[in-house]
Design a protein around this motif. Structure first.
Motif, PDB file in Angstrom:
ATOM      1  N   ALA A  30       0.844  -1.202   0.000  1.00 52.60           N
ATOM      2  CA  ALA A  30       0.000   0.000   0.000  1.00 52.60           C
ATOM      3  C   ALA A  30       0.875   1.247   0.000  1.00 52.60           C
ATOM      4  O   ALA A  30       0.576   2.225  -0.693  1.00 52.60           O
ATOM      5  CB  ALA A  30      -0.941  -0.006   1.202  1.00 52.60           C
ATOM      6  N   TYR A  31       1.972   1.233   0.762  1.00 51.09           N
ATOM      7  CA  TYR A  31       2.866   2.392   0.783  1.00 51.09           C
ATOM      8  C   TYR A  31       3.477   2.618  -0.599  1.00 51.09           C
ATOM      9  O   TYR A  31       3.618   3.760  -1.043  1.00 51.09           O
ATOM     10  CB  TYR A  31       3.964   2.227   1.832  1.00 51.09           C
ATOM     11  N   LYS A  32       3.830   1.535  -1.283  1.00 57.93           N
ATOM     12  CA  LYS A  32       4.373   1.668  -2.641  1.00 57.93           C
ATOM     13  C   LYS A  32       3.360   2.333  -3.568  1.00 57.93           C
ATOM     14  O   LYS A  32       3.726   3.102  -4.446  1.00 57.93           O
ATOM     15  CB  LYS A  32       4.743   0.300  -3.214  1.00 57.93           C
ATOM     16  N   VAL A  33       2.086   2.011  -3.369  1.00 60.46           N
ATOM     17  CA  VAL A  33       1.032   2.570  -4.221  1.00 60.46           C
ATOM     18  C   VAL A  33       0.826   4.057  -3.940  1.00 60.46           C
ATOM     19  O   VAL A  33       0.669   4.850  -4.878  1.00 60.46           O
ATOM     20  CB  VAL A  33      -0.293   1.792  -4.028  1.00 60.46           C
ATOM     21  N   ILE A  34       0.851   4.451  -2.669  1.00 62.38           N
ATOM     22  CA  ILE A  34       0.554   5.854  -2.356  1.00 62.38           C
ATOM     23  C   ILE A  34       1.758   6.772  -2.538  1.00 62.38           C
ATOM     24  O   ILE A  34       1.577   7.980  -2.688  1.00 62.38           O
ATOM     25  CB  ILE A  34      -0.019   6.026  -0.928  1.00 62.38           C
ATOM     26  N   ALA A  35       2.959   6.227  -2.531  1.00 73.76           N
ATOM     27  CA  ALA A  35       4.153   7.062  -2.694  1.00 73.76           C
ATOM     28  C   ALA A  35       4.314   7.438  -4.175  1.00 73.76           C
ATOM     29  O   ALA A  35       4.251   6.569  -5.038  1.00 73.76           O
ATOM     30  CB  ALA A  35       5.392   6.326  -2.196  1.00 73.76           C
ATOM     31  N   PRO A  36       4.531   8.724  -4.466  1.00 76.33           N
ATOM     32  CA  PRO A  36       4.657   9.151  -5.868  1.00 76.33           C
ATOM     33  C   PRO A  36       6.073   8.979  -6.419  1.00 76.33           C
ATOM     34  O   PRO A  36       6.512   9.735  -7.278  1.00 76.33           O
ATOM     35  CB  PRO A  36       4.254  10.627  -5.800  1.00 76.33           C
ATOM     36  N   PHE A  37       6.810   7.990  -5.916  1.00 76.37           N
ATOM     37  CA  PHE A  37       8.168   7.719  -6.373  1.00 76.37           C
ATOM     38  C   PHE A  37       8.454   6.241  -6.155  1.00 76.37           C
ATOM     39  O   PHE A  37       7.679   5.538  -5.518  1.00 76.37           O
ATOM     40  CB  PHE A  37       9.193   8.584  -5.631  1.00 76.37           C
ATOM     41  N   ASP A  38       9.569   5.763  -6.684  1.00 80.69           N
ATOM     42  CA  ASP A  38       9.956   4.359  -6.550  1.00 80.69           C
ATOM     43  C   ASP A  38      10.550   4.144  -5.152  1.00 80.69           C
ATOM     44  O   ASP A  38      11.689   4.528  -4.884  1.00 80.69           O
ATOM     45  CB  ASP A  38      10.962   3.999  -7.637  1.00 80.69           C
ATOM     46  N   VAL A  39       9.777   3.533  -4.279  1.00 78.47           N
ATOM     47  CA  VAL A  39      10.160   3.378  -2.874  1.00 78.47           C
ATOM     48  C   VAL A  39      11.422   2.528  -2.745  1.00 78.47           C
ATOM     49  O   VAL A  39      12.356   2.886  -2.008  1.00 78.47           O
ATOM     50  CB  VAL A  39       8.999   2.774  -2.054  1.00 78.47           C
ATOM     51  N   GLU A  40      11.491   1.409  -3.450  1.00 79.98           N
ATOM     52  CA  GLU A  40      12.652   0.516  -3.334  1.00 79.98           C
ATOM     53  C   GLU A  40      13.935   1.208  -3.800  1.00 79.98           C
ATOM     54  O   GLU A  40      14.980   1.061  -3.173  1.00 79.98           O
ATOM     55  CB  GLU A  40      12.414  -0.772  -4.122  1.00 79.98           C
ATOM     56  N   LYS A  41      13.857   1.963  -4.896  1.00 83.14           N
ATOM     57  CA  LYS A  41      15.032   2.691  -5.383  1.00 83.14           C
ATOM     58  C   LYS A  41      15.489   3.719  -4.344  1.00 83.14           C
ATOM     59  O   LYS A  41      16.680   3.853  -4.082  1.00 83.14           O
ATOM     60  CB  LYS A  41      14.715   3.386  -6.702  1.00 83.14           C
ATOM     61  N   MET A  95      -6.685   3.036   3.118  1.00 82.36           N
ATOM     62  CA  MET A  95      -7.126   4.037   2.162  1.00 82.36           C
ATOM     63  C   MET A  95      -7.265   5.402   2.840  1.00 82.36           C
ATOM     64  O   MET A  95      -6.917   6.435   2.263  1.00 82.36           O
ATOM     65  CB  MET A  95      -8.452   3.615   1.526  1.00 82.36           C
ATOM     66  N   MET A  96      -7.733   5.409   4.082  1.00 84.31           N
ATOM     67  CA  MET A  96      -7.862   6.677   4.801  1.00 84.31           C
ATOM     68  C   MET A  96      -6.484   7.283   5.094  1.00 84.31           C
ATOM     69  O   MET A  96      -6.339   8.517   5.099  1.00 84.31           O
ATOM     70  CB  MET A  96      -8.655   6.486   6.096  1.00 84.31           C
ATOM     71  N   LEU A  97      -5.470   6.455   5.334  1.00 81.78           N
ATOM     72  CA  LEU A  97      -4.107   6.982   5.498  1.00 81.78           C
ATOM     73  C   LEU A  97      -3.653   7.660   4.206  1.00 81.78           C
ATOM     74  O   LEU A  97      -2.997   8.709   4.239  1.00 81.78           O
ATOM     75  CB  LEU A  97      -3.132   5.867   5.886  1.00 81.78           C
ATOM     76  N   TRP A  98      -3.997   7.070   3.069  1.00 78.55           N
ATOM     77  CA  TRP A  98      -3.656   7.655   1.777  1.00 78.55           C
ATOM     78  C   TRP A  98      -4.362   9.001   1.600  1.00 78.55           C
ATOM     79  O   TRP A  98      -3.750   9.981   1.188  1.00 78.55           O
ATOM     80  CB  TRP A  98      -4.012   6.679   0.662  1.00 78.55           C
ATOM     81  N   VAL A  99      -5.653   9.051   1.920  1.00 74.76           N
ATOM     82  CA  VAL A  99      -6.415  10.300   1.818  1.00 74.76           C
ATOM     83  C   VAL A  99      -5.805  11.349   2.756  1.00 74.76           C
ATOM     84  O   VAL A  99      -5.663  12.523   2.389  1.00 74.76           O
ATOM     85  CB  VAL A  99      -7.909  10.067   2.137  1.00 74.76           C
TER      86      VAL A  99
END
Length: 143
Positions: A30-41, A95-99
């Motif tokens: 979920a964090y990977k989805v909400i982050a607007p960048f490549d988290v692993e990189k 989802m609420m954390l994302w919002v």
């Protein structure tokens, strides 16, 4: 406590523990989805501590939400319905954390994503992570 009750208790502990591990793995994605960048990189390649702090605190927030769901009385009449209900509400909590993150970014006077992603600003990563935890505590209170 007889053997049957002990067996049921052990089964429930194992079941909810495995479910909790699955929930935390789901939170990682979920964090990977909400982050607007490549988290692993950012974490592995760039060793970005701001992203690490934010992601770690997001996982703590997910654990707080999960605790609110599994602590206390069962919500459904059968175990399977309880699992489905907890799973659905957990996804709603993520989802609420994302919002909440979207609101935080929108209400901030500086480029929030740039500060975390490009500038590796640990202070901003900690602000974001703290926001995740604070919002999770509010969600936990509602549950």
């Amino acid at each position: 406590m007889d053997v049957a009750q002990l067996g049921e208790m052990i089964t429930q502990i194992l079941g909810w523990s495995i479910g909790g591990m699955i929930a935390l793995v789901l939170a990682r994605y979920a964090y990977k989805v909400i982050a607007p960048f490549d988290v692993e990189k950012e974490l592995v390649g760039d060793r970005n501590s701001a992203v690490g702090a934010s992601k770690g605190m997001f996982l703590i927030a997910a654990g707080i939400i999960l605790h609110g769901l599994v602590a206390g009385e069962r919500m459904a009449s059968s175990l399977w319905m309880d699992i489905v209900l907890v799973g659905g509400l957990y996804l709603l909590g993520l989802m609420m954390l994302w919002v909440g993150r979207l609101m935080l970014v929108a209400l901030t006077s500086y480029d929030f994503n740039k500060q975390i992603h490009i500038e590796d600003n640990l202070a901003v990563g900690l602000i974001e992570g703290s926001y995740f935890i604070a919002f999770a505590v509010i969600i936990h209170g509602v549950l």
